[in-house]
Design an enzyme around this catalytic site. Structure first.
Site, PDB file in Angstrom:
ATOM      1  N   TRP A  28      79.022 -14.496  57.696  1.00 41.13           N
ATOM      2  CA  TRP A  28      77.741 -14.164  57.070  1.00 41.13           C
ATOM      3  C   TRP A  28      77.930 -13.690  55.640  1.00 41.13           C
ATOM      4  O   TRP A  28      77.134 -14.011  54.759  1.00 41.13           O
ATOM      5  CB  TRP A  28      76.944 -13.163  57.894  1.00 41.13           C
ATOM      6  CG  TRP A  28      76.418 -13.782  59.164  1.00 41.13           C
ATOM      7  CD1 TRP A  28      76.649 -13.359  60.432  1.00 41.13           C
ATOM      8  CD2 TRP A  28      75.586 -14.953  59.272  1.00 41.13           C
ATOM      9  NE1 TRP A  28      76.017 -14.200  61.325  1.00 41.13           N
ATOM     10  CE2 TRP A  28      75.365 -15.179  60.646  1.00 41.13           C
ATOM     11  CE3 TRP A  28      75.025 -15.842  58.348  1.00 41.13           C
ATOM     12  CZ2 TRP A  28      74.596 -16.251  61.120  1.00 41.13           C
ATOM     13  CZ3 TRP A  28      74.259 -16.902  58.812  1.00 41.13           C
ATOM     14  CH2 TRP A  28      74.055 -17.097  60.188  1.00 41.13           C
TER      15      TRP A  28
ATOM     16  N   ASP B  58      73.450  -6.246  54.319  1.00 43.24           N
ATOM     17  CA  ASP B  58      72.874  -7.091  55.358  1.00 43.24           C
ATOM     18  C   ASP B  58      73.094  -6.377  56.699  1.00 43.24           C
ATOM     19  O   ASP B  58      74.222  -6.270  57.171  1.00 43.24           O
ATOM     20  CB  ASP B  58      73.565  -8.468  55.353  1.00 43.24           C
ATOM     21  CG  ASP B  58      73.056  -9.391  56.466  1.00 43.24           C
ATOM     22  OD1 ASP B  58      72.199  -8.966  57.263  1.00 43.24           O
ATOM     23  OD2 ASP B  58      73.534 -10.548  56.522  1.00 43.24           O
TER      24      ASP B  58
ATOM     25  N   LYS C 258      67.504 -10.124  65.879  1.00 43.05           N
ATOM     26  CA  LYS C 258      68.590  -9.585  66.696  1.00 43.05           C
ATOM     27  C   LYS C 258      68.167  -8.300  67.417  1.00 43.05           C
ATOM     28  O   LYS C 258      68.365  -8.170  68.614  1.00 43.05           O
ATOM     29  CB  LYS C 258      69.831  -9.323  65.842  1.00 43.05           C
ATOM     30  CG  LYS C 258      70.248 -10.503  64.946  1.00 43.05           C
ATOM     31  CD  LYS C 258      71.123 -11.518  65.642  1.00 43.05           C
ATOM     32  CE  LYS C 258      71.270 -12.838  64.912  1.00 43.05           C
ATOM     33  NZ  LYS C 258      71.765 -12.809  63.548  1.00 43.05           N
TER      34      LYS C 258
END
Ligand SMILES: *Cc1c(COP(=O)(O)O)cnc(C)c1O
Length: 350
Positions: free
Chosen positions: A90, A159, A183
């Protein structure tokens, strides 16, 4: 997964929301009811995370990948240098996207094993960067930052897509926190951005209006039609978090859940293996491998027969991954641990 009571509430309320004789799927985003609703969701999040008044909260369409672009577009208007820490897939996605808009310096990298977070003492100097970006939890490899970087006067951007609201957090340490909601905070298609208000005046002129943080702050996240249903689900999740006792309680439960799984892995004489540096093991995503791929496949299949679903690792890394976000009850983890013991007994002699 979503908490069961949240799914039930959605089902109950779907046809008629707030006695308005309309579904939340139909309600206009400019109605008083929805305008007030967005403000109340923001207030709830502020209370749960203890967000200081000099921070703005916005809900933006699109997921974290869109924020990978929105961040440089909003923060590199005056100084086009950005610093990024690379701890996995990511981080690299975020870096790739930022490179399209500015000069990116990767101050530290966890490649090639991606199984640790480089200590801050080893990072390159980044004092001239407009911001420093890191990925608090690498969802695919299961690597989590064991510390919050100290960046002095350089704004810290994070993030937190896979770990925001899993534990308490000192928002003051950050310039910008963002998370796609699928999530831990709801469903896909929505991102949460928490931004210190002094960072709202350095956007690039070319930033699309919908992604322009200042414009969205001014419009209370309704510059255009927002993902109304996703915001509605997020509100139910926030209520659920409060019912659980808030972040301090969830943190304790999440810690216990993760500890049980790592303990099971470490006690398995190498049958299950997690190669992450112990202090960087993720609270949310417990990854492990078995002696061979065939056994991993069998493991996932037999687990699924017992209702233990979605245990295959991410397609790019393989292996097994137990994502134990807030909504996964501790009993679910207990059931998985029991299954792991049983599976090892049956298969360790092969
Ligand atoms: C899932 C995830 C993303 C990607 O989110 P999208 O909404 O699919 O763009 C980015 N970063 C992290 C840490 C993630 O877990």
């Amino acid at each position: 997964m979503l908490p069961r009571p949240v799914l039930q509430k959605i089902q109950e309320e779907l046809i008629d929301w707030q006695n308005l004789q309309q579904s939340v799927l139909e309600i206009g985003h400019r109605t008083t009811a929805f305008t007030d609703f967005v403000l109340s969701v923001e207030a709830k999040l502020r209370q749960i995370l203890n967000i200081p008044t000099n921070y703005e909260v916005i809900f933006l369409p699109g997921g974290a990948n869109l924020q990978f672009a929105a961040i440089p577009l909003n923060l590199l208007g005056k100084n086009s240098n950005a610093a990024y820490v690379d701890t996995g897939i990511w981080s690299r996605r975020a870096i790739m996207e930022a490179q399209r808009y500015g000069k990116v310096q990767v101050v530290a990298s966890a490649e090639p094993e991606d199984n640790f977070v480089p200590a801050q003492t080893t990072w390159a100097d980044f004092k001239n960067a407009a911001y420093l970006h890191y990925t608090a939890n690498e969802t695919i490899s299961g690597v989590e930052f064991p510390f919050i970087p100290d960046t002095g006067s350089v704004p810290l951007v994070v993030d937190m897509t896979s770990n925001l609201l899993m534990n308490t957090l000192d928002v003051n340490r950050f310039g910008l926190i963002y998370a796609a909601t699928q999530k831990n905070i709801g469903i896909g298609g929505l991102s949460l951005v928490i931004i210190r208000n002094d960072l709202l005046s350095q956007a690039m002129p070319s930033v699309p209006s919908v992604l322009d943080y200042a414009k969205q702050v001014e419009a209370h996240s309704r510059y255009n039609t927002p993902p109304t249903f996703a915001i509605y689900v997020t509100n139910l999740i926030l209520d659920w978090i409060n019912e659980q006792g808030g972040l301090a309680t969830l943190e304790k439960i999440n810690r216990r859940k993760a500890d049980k799984l790592y303990q099971c892995i470490d006690d398995s004489d190498g049958f299950y293996h997690n190669g992450i540096e112990p202090i960087c093991r993720s609270l949310a995503n417990v990854v492990f491998t078995l002696p061979d791929e065939k056994l991993e496949q069998l493991f996932a299949e037999e687990a699924a027969q017992q209702g233990l679903l979605n245990l295959r690792g991410h397609r790019v890394v393989g292996g097994i991954r137990a994502s134990i976000y807030n909504a996964m009850p501790e009993e679910g983890v207990d059931k998985l641990v029991a299954f792991m013991h049983q599976f090892q007994l049956k298969n360790s002699d092969r």
